[in-house]
Write a protein that holds these residues in place. Structure first.
Motif, PDB file in Angstrom:
ATOM      1  N   PHE A 222       1.705 -49.426  57.905  1.00  0.00           N
ATOM      2  CA  PHE A 222       0.406 -49.490  57.965  1.00  0.00           C
ATOM      3  C   PHE A 222      -0.734 -50.020  57.433  1.00  0.00           C
ATOM      4  CE2 PHE A 222       2.888 -48.386  61.946  1.00  0.00           C
ATOM      5  CZ  PHE A 222       2.634 -49.241  62.453  1.00  0.00           C
ATOM      6  N   THR A 223      -1.138 -50.399  56.453  1.00  0.00           N
ATOM      7  CA  THR A 223      -2.214 -50.532  56.318  1.00  0.00           C
ATOM      8  C   THR A 223      -4.012 -50.605  56.129  1.00  0.00           C
ATOM      9  OG1 THR A 223      -1.541 -53.200  55.937  1.00  0.00           O
ATOM     10  CG2 THR A 223      -1.009 -51.742  54.401  1.00  0.00           C
ATOM     11  N   PHE A 224      -4.007 -49.550  57.430  1.00  0.00           N
ATOM     12  CA  PHE A 224      -5.522 -50.019  58.049  1.00  0.00           C
ATOM     13  C   PHE A 224      -6.120 -49.357  57.070  1.00  0.00           C
ATOM     14  CE2 PHE A 224      -3.223 -47.843  61.623  1.00  0.00           C
ATOM     15  CZ  PHE A 224      -2.639 -48.627  62.071  1.00  0.00           C
ATOM     16  N   PHE A 225      -5.876 -48.063  56.334  1.00  0.00           N
ATOM     17  CA  PHE A 225      -7.162 -48.100  54.696  1.00  0.00           C
ATOM     18  C   PHE A 225      -6.044 -47.665  53.151  1.00  0.00           C
ATOM     19  CE2 PHE A 225      -6.772 -45.413  59.116  1.00  0.00           C
ATOM     20  CZ  PHE A 225      -8.383 -45.088  58.944  1.00  0.00           C
ATOM     21  N   THR A 226      -7.120 -47.538  52.707  1.00  0.00           N
ATOM     22  CA  THR A 226      -5.597 -46.693  51.588  1.00  0.00           C
ATOM     23  C   THR A 226      -4.984 -45.642  51.702  1.00  0.00           C
ATOM     24  OG1 THR A 226      -7.126 -45.316  50.517  1.00  0.00           O
ATOM     25  CG2 THR A 226      -6.916 -48.308  49.624  1.00  0.00           C
ATOM     26  N   LEU A 227      -4.471 -45.726  51.926  1.00  0.00           N
ATOM     27  CA  LEU A 227      -3.187 -43.971  51.379  1.00  0.00           C
ATOM     28  C   LEU A 227      -3.987 -43.097  51.198  1.00  0.00           C
ATOM     29  CD1 LEU A 227      -0.738 -42.949  52.629  1.00  0.00           C
ATOM     30  CD2 LEU A 227       0.368 -43.027  50.568  1.00  0.00           C
ATOM     31  N   GLU A 228      -4.348 -43.116  49.648  1.00  0.00           N
ATOM     32  CA  GLU A 228      -5.714 -42.229  49.726  1.00  0.00           C
ATOM     33  C   GLU A 228      -6.392 -41.800  50.867  1.00  0.00           C
ATOM     34  OE1 GLU A 228      -6.514 -42.633  45.402  1.00  0.00           O
ATOM     35  OE2 GLU A 228      -8.083 -41.950  45.715  1.00  0.00           O
ATOM     36  N   ASP A 229      -6.760 -42.662  51.558  1.00  0.00           N
ATOM     37  CA  ASP A 229      -8.472 -43.296  51.870  1.00  0.00           C
ATOM     38  C   ASP A 229      -7.491 -41.987  53.758  1.00  0.00           C
ATOM     39  OD1 ASP A 229     -10.229 -43.599  50.787  1.00  0.00           O
ATOM     40  OD2 ASP A 229     -10.460 -45.468  50.835  1.00  0.00           O
ATOM     41  N   ALA A 230      -6.310 -42.272  53.568  1.00  0.00           N
ATOM     42  CA  ALA A 230      -5.973 -42.303  55.003  1.00  0.00           C
ATOM     43  C   ALA A 230      -5.969 -40.682  55.205  1.00  0.00           C
ATOM     44  CB  ALA A 230      -5.096 -43.050  55.221  1.00  0.00           C
ATOM     45  N   ILE A 231      -5.091 -40.151  54.217  1.00  0.00           N
ATOM     46  CA  ILE A 231      -5.454 -39.008  53.710  1.00  0.00           C
ATOM     47  C   ILE A 231      -6.359 -38.313  53.645  1.00  0.00           C
ATOM     48  CG2 ILE A 231      -3.962 -36.969  52.162  1.00  0.00           C
ATOM     49  CD1 ILE A 231      -2.439 -39.294  51.110  1.00  0.00           C
ATOM     50  N   ASN A 232      -7.540 -38.344  53.111  1.00  0.00           N
ATOM     51  CA  ASN A 232      -8.850 -37.516  53.806  1.00  0.00           C
ATOM     52  C   ASN A 232      -9.313 -37.433  54.971  1.00  0.00           C
ATOM     53  OD1 ASN A 232      -8.949 -37.263  50.501  1.00  0.00           O
ATOM     54  ND2 ASN A 232      -9.660 -39.199  49.883  1.00  0.00           N
ATOM     55  N   ILE A 233      -9.419 -39.203  54.749  1.00  0.00           N
ATOM     56  CA  ILE A 233      -9.734 -39.103  57.023  1.00  0.00           C
ATOM     57  C   ILE A 233      -8.580 -37.918  57.014  1.00  0.00           C
ATOM     58  CG2 ILE A 233     -10.034 -40.496  58.607  1.00  0.00           C
ATOM     59  CD1 ILE A 233     -10.784 -42.649  56.930  1.00  0.00           C
ATOM     60  N   HIS A 234      -7.575 -38.085  57.432  1.00  0.00           N
ATOM     61  CA  HIS A 234      -6.866 -37.282  58.341  1.00  0.00           C
ATOM     62  C   HIS A 234      -7.343 -35.416  58.255  1.00  0.00           C
ATOM     63  CE1 HIS A 234      -3.498 -36.796  61.414  1.00  0.00           C
ATOM     64  NE2 HIS A 234      -3.222 -35.794  60.317  1.00  0.00           N
TER      65      HIS A 234
ATOM     66  N   PHE B  95      -9.806 -31.046  60.313  1.00  0.00           N
ATOM     67  CA  PHE B  95     -10.364 -29.669  60.788  1.00  0.00           C
ATOM     68  C   PHE B  95     -11.806 -29.683  61.640  1.00  0.00           C
ATOM     69  CE2 PHE B  95      -9.318 -28.560  56.041  1.00  0.00           C
ATOM     70  CZ  PHE B  95      -8.987 -26.666  56.370  1.00  0.00           C
ATOM     71  N   VAL B  96     -12.217 -31.168  61.683  1.00  0.00           N
ATOM     72  CA  VAL B  96     -13.534 -31.419  62.935  1.00  0.00           C
ATOM     73  C   VAL B  96     -12.527 -30.444  63.811  1.00  0.00           C
ATOM     74  CG1 VAL B  96     -14.287 -32.989  64.371  1.00  0.00           C
ATOM     75  CG2 VAL B  96     -14.584 -33.201  61.780  1.00  0.00           C
ATOM     76  N   VAL B  97     -11.743 -31.164  64.193  1.00  0.00           N
ATOM     77  CA  VAL B  97     -11.068 -30.777  65.976  1.00  0.00           C
ATOM     78  C   VAL B  97     -10.698 -29.605  65.877  1.00  0.00           C
ATOM     79  CG1 VAL B  97      -8.247 -31.354  66.761  1.00  0.00           C
ATOM     80  CG2 VAL B  97      -9.959 -33.168  65.933  1.00  0.00           C
ATOM     81  N   ILE B  98      -9.993 -28.708  64.452  1.00  0.00           N
ATOM     82  CA  ILE B  98      -9.739 -27.637  64.832  1.00  0.00           C
ATOM     83  C   ILE B  98     -11.389 -26.970  65.806  1.00  0.00           C
ATOM     84  CG2 ILE B  98      -9.324 -25.795  62.986  1.00  0.00           C
ATOM     85  CD1 ILE B  98      -7.244 -26.974  61.354  1.00  0.00           C
ATOM     86  N   GLY B  99     -11.943 -27.456  64.353  1.00  0.00           N
ATOM     87  CA  GLY B  99     -13.622 -26.766  64.845  1.00  0.00           C
ATOM     88  C   GLY B  99     -14.106 -26.913  66.197  1.00  0.00           C
ATOM     89  N   ILE B 100     -13.823 -28.351  67.366  1.00  0.00           N
ATOM     90  CA  ILE B 100     -14.503 -28.026  68.020  1.00  0.00           C
ATOM     91  C   ILE B 100     -13.314 -27.298  69.175  1.00  0.00           C
ATOM     92  CG2 ILE B 100     -12.671 -30.199  68.968  1.00  0.00           C
ATOM     93  CD1 ILE B 100     -16.824 -30.068  68.758  1.00  0.00           C
ATOM     94  N   TYR B 101     -12.101 -26.689  68.057  1.00  0.00           N
ATOM     95  CA  TYR B 101     -11.235 -26.398  69.421  1.00  0.00           C
ATOM     96  C   TYR B 101     -11.397 -25.138  69.333  1.00  0.00           C
ATOM     97  CZ  TYR B 101      -6.186 -24.298  70.832  1.00  0.00           C
ATOM     98  OH  TYR B 101      -6.107 -23.182  71.766  1.00  0.00           O
ATOM     99  N   GLY B 102     -12.343 -24.630  68.733  1.00  0.00           N
ATOM    100  CA  GLY B 102     -12.982 -23.271  68.045  1.00  0.00           C
ATOM    101  C   GLY B 102     -14.580 -23.061  69.422  1.00  0.00           C
ATOM    102  N   LEU B 103     -14.847 -24.492  70.333  1.00  0.00           N
ATOM    103  CA  LEU B 103     -15.716 -24.206  70.858  1.00  0.00           C
ATOM    104  C   LEU B 103     -15.270 -24.148  72.237  1.00  0.00           C
ATOM    105  CD1 LEU B 103     -18.733 -25.075  71.853  1.00  0.00           C
ATOM    106  CD2 LEU B 103     -17.812 -27.484  71.903  1.00  0.00           C
ATOM    107  N   TRP B 104     -14.257 -25.022  72.176  1.00  0.00           N
ATOM    108  CA  TRP B 104     -13.382 -24.984  73.313  1.00  0.00           C
ATOM    109  C   TRP B 104     -13.000 -23.343  73.871  1.00  0.00           C
ATOM    110  CZ3 TRP B 104      -9.083 -23.021  75.162  1.00  0.00           C
ATOM    111  CH2 TRP B 104      -8.358 -23.563  76.732  1.00  0.00           C
ATOM    112  N   VAL B 105     -12.402 -23.018  73.301  1.00  0.00           N
ATOM    113  CA  VAL B 105     -11.516 -21.330  73.333  1.00  0.00           C
ATOM    114  C   VAL B 105     -13.489 -20.483  73.646  1.00  0.00           C
ATOM    115  CG1 VAL B 105     -11.113 -19.895  72.094  1.00  0.00           C
ATOM    116  CG2 VAL B 105     -10.181 -21.388  71.688  1.00  0.00           C
TER     117      VAL B 105
END
Ligand code: HEM
Lengths: 373, 206
Positions: B41-53, B58-68
């Motif tokens: 898969f080459t949607f992004f460069t691997l460097e970007d993929a890692i940064n986005i991930h 962290f967004v998902v962890i943060g929003i999980y905090g909202l849910w909890v």
């Protein structure tokens, strides 16, 4: 000259050359023994005043020099300090007080040539001079082969550079620095290998080559015979597994750590600005050439090492749990499990959806019946 | 179609959480695929993929905090806990519906109310998802984000590869989950009803 004469000429030429070289070496090392130099330079207090009033020590620790790779290869003081042709004890200082800089490339010609094409050599032009020994030191050089990434970086690059300043783009930079030698990226012409070393949990340290062999009750020459059961000179995955079991039976509880180091070839000196490898995919890729060569490295006392070829599949197994190059050395079974999960999900949907479509007439009929009632 | 009974089942924080989470998951799955299968898969460069991930993680962890916070703050978390006395028969009933009743047009045995919006199977699935799988995914993700910093914990768990194995197996599970989850969401009284509800908060009642 016909062919035969040419051959004779070459042979005689070679013989003459060898004799000349032997005489040359003999005359140097028999003329002045190391001990003669040590009479003065073995004195710890021997030093001289520098212009700024600083003291420069002229002491050479012979006990350390003794174990240097040069002494072990019969390179003596005057092989390097080659402009001392004789000691004249009539003078207070029996040799010229200002000696010529030692020319390492005289013997290490290939390294000297390789070094020419490097940012460090070129830096010399700007009024800074980086001689070989700025990196290597001189009197107490030992074999570099068995050094870990940590030792290699500390003794070389980290003396002058703080890599923390340059690699903000690099994810997990501290992990890279501790498991990937600088030159693996910065001297991209070199070949490299993954070096596996055994970490003992009980003693909480990496076992020395000899300790490791002792645990297995064998020695450097016997090791392969013990481990490589099918005699193909490669430790396959199942052979590796047996070795781990054997270690456990002998109460050596631990695990294998891996790291990526360069092969010791002159090309390691090809370090240049902007030439480093920044293509993550080159490593983080299961077909990567970086993991082709895997070796168990057992160091020896003199700093050299014995290396034993290991099948790269071992990196993709759970016997090497502390070395994982994201994607590059991944466990393949997991991908198969993943495929099953995803196709499982898709099939549930497809089957359920098809069943719903197929049963549309049934529902229509039943709802009509219900309405009639 | 009767509009008389609109029922408020998804309060605003839940809706926000849900869509941020869903978008996050899609991104995490795409970048995750690339990180593990950089050769394919080459949607992004691997460097970007890692940064986005990492950022999205962290967004998902943060929003999980909202849910909890929302669910515990309002004690609505009870929604997620099945009634133990009727749980097993409820699950069987619900499974029968999905496996048979739905085909012959029987009504869903679970009737959604704001106080009881999940059927027994959903409760079981979401409970495991939100309290075991998702947290496990976040924690292993966090460890993988700063391997050196969490070195000691990683060693305790048996090494980098073990932590990664958990993260990857859960990743595949979530991929499969997304597919099934999306499909199940089309099983409302109309194919888009549940989706609309997740935007407006109101589910039509029948
Ligand atoms: C993988 C990431 C996702 C997770 C972990 C997840 C989890 C959940 C959970 C726990 C609920 C219950 C909501 C609540 O607390 O009130 C829910 C509901 C829902 N989700 Fe997701 N979701 C994900 C992604 C998605 C996506 C991508 C879609 C749409 C394509 C979607 C559509 C829905 C819908 C329509 C509902 C409401 C279902 C209903 O009312 O029966 N979800 N999801």
């Amino acid at each position: 000259m016909n062919k035969k004469n040419q051959g004779n000429f070459l042979i005689w030429g070679a013989v003459v050359l060898v004799v000349l070289l032997a005489c040359g070496r003999a005359s140097l090392s028999y003329a002045i023994e190391n001990t003669e130099c040590m009479d003065c330079h073995g004195d710890e207090s021997l030093s001289r005043l520098q212009s700024e009033g600083m003291k420069e020590r002229l002491y050479v620790d012979f006990n350390k020099f003794k174990f240097s790779v040069h002494n072990l290869n019969s390179i003596g003081c005057v092989d390097c300090h080659a402009d001392i042709v004789a000691l004249n004890f009539d003078n207070e200082i029996p040799h010229p007080a200002a000696l010529a800089p030692v020319n390492c490339s005289g013997c290490h010609t290939e390294e000297g040539d390789a070094y020419k094409d490097s940012v460090h050599k070129k830096a010399g032009g700007k009024g800074i001079s980086i001689p070989c020994y700025a990196c290597h030191d001189y009197h107490y050089i030992t074999h570099l082969d068995s050094s870990s990434v940590y030792e290699r970086e500390n003794t070389f690059c980290l003396k002058c550079h703080n890599p923390g300043n340059y690699h903000d783009w690099l994810p997990q930079k501290d992990v890279h620095f501790s498991l990937v030698e600088c030159a693996v990226c910065h001297a991209p012409d070199t070949s490299r290998h993954v070096s596996l070393r055994f970490f003992d949990f009980v003693q909480a340290k990496f076992l020395e080559g000899e300790e490791f062999l002792q645990a297995l009750n064998t020695d450097y020459d016997g090791f392969m015979g013990l481990v490589d059961q099918n005699n193909d000179n490669v430790i396959d995955l199942d052979e590796f597994e047996n070795m781990v079991l054997l270690l456990r039976q002998k109460d050596a509880i631990g695990t294998f750590h891996g790291e990526v180091v360069v092969e010791l070839t002159p090309a390691v000196h090809h370090i240049n600005k902007g030439k480093a490898n920044r293509e993550c995919e080159q490593c983080h890729n299961p077909n990567s050439a970086f993991f082709q060569q895997v070796q168990i490295s057992l160091n020896k006392k003199d700093g050299s090492r014995a290396q034993y070829q290991v099948d790269r599949k071992v990196l993709e197994s759970y016997y090497v749990n502390h070395f994982y190059a994201l994607g590059g050395t991944r466990v393949r079974v997991l991908d198969k499990i993943g495929l099953v999960l995803i196709f499982g999900g898709i099939s549930v949907v497809v089957v359920h959806l098809s069943a719903r479509i197929l049963t549309v007439p049934t529902r229509r009929r039943r709802s009509k019946d219900r309405r009639h009632k | 179609m009767s509009h008389d009974k609109m029922m408020y089942v998804h309060p605003a924080p839940v809706r926000v959480w849900h869509w941020v989470n869903a978008a996050g998951f899609v991104l995490l799955i795409l970048t995750g695929l690339q990180i593990r299968f950089a050769e394919t898969f080459t949607f992004f460069t691997l460097e970007d993929a890692i940064n986005i991930h990492n950022y999205v993680g962290f967004v998902v962890i943060g929003i999980y905090g909202l849910w909890v916070s929302y669910y515990f703050g309002t004690m609505k978390i009870k929604l997620y806990f099945p009634d133990l006395r009727t749980f097993i028969p409820d699950v069987i009933r619900q499974a029968k519906y999905y496996g048979y009743g739905i085909f012959i047009g029987e009504p869903n045995p679970h009737v959604m109310t704001p106080d009881n919006k999940f059927n027994a199977m959903q409760k079981k699935a979401y409970l495991g998802l939100m309290f075991v799988f998702l947290p496990a995914q976040m924690i292993t993700g966090l460890f993988l984000w700063r391997v050196k910093k969490f070195e000691d914990y990683i060693s305790l768990l048996g090494g980098l590869k073990i932590v990664d194995t958990v993260h990857v197996l859960l990743f595949f599970f979530f991929c499969a989950f997304m597919i099934v989850h999306f499909y199940l969401a089309t099983l409302g009284h109309s194919a888009t009803a549940h989706f609309k509800a997740m935007f407006t908060g109101y589910e039509e009642h029948h």
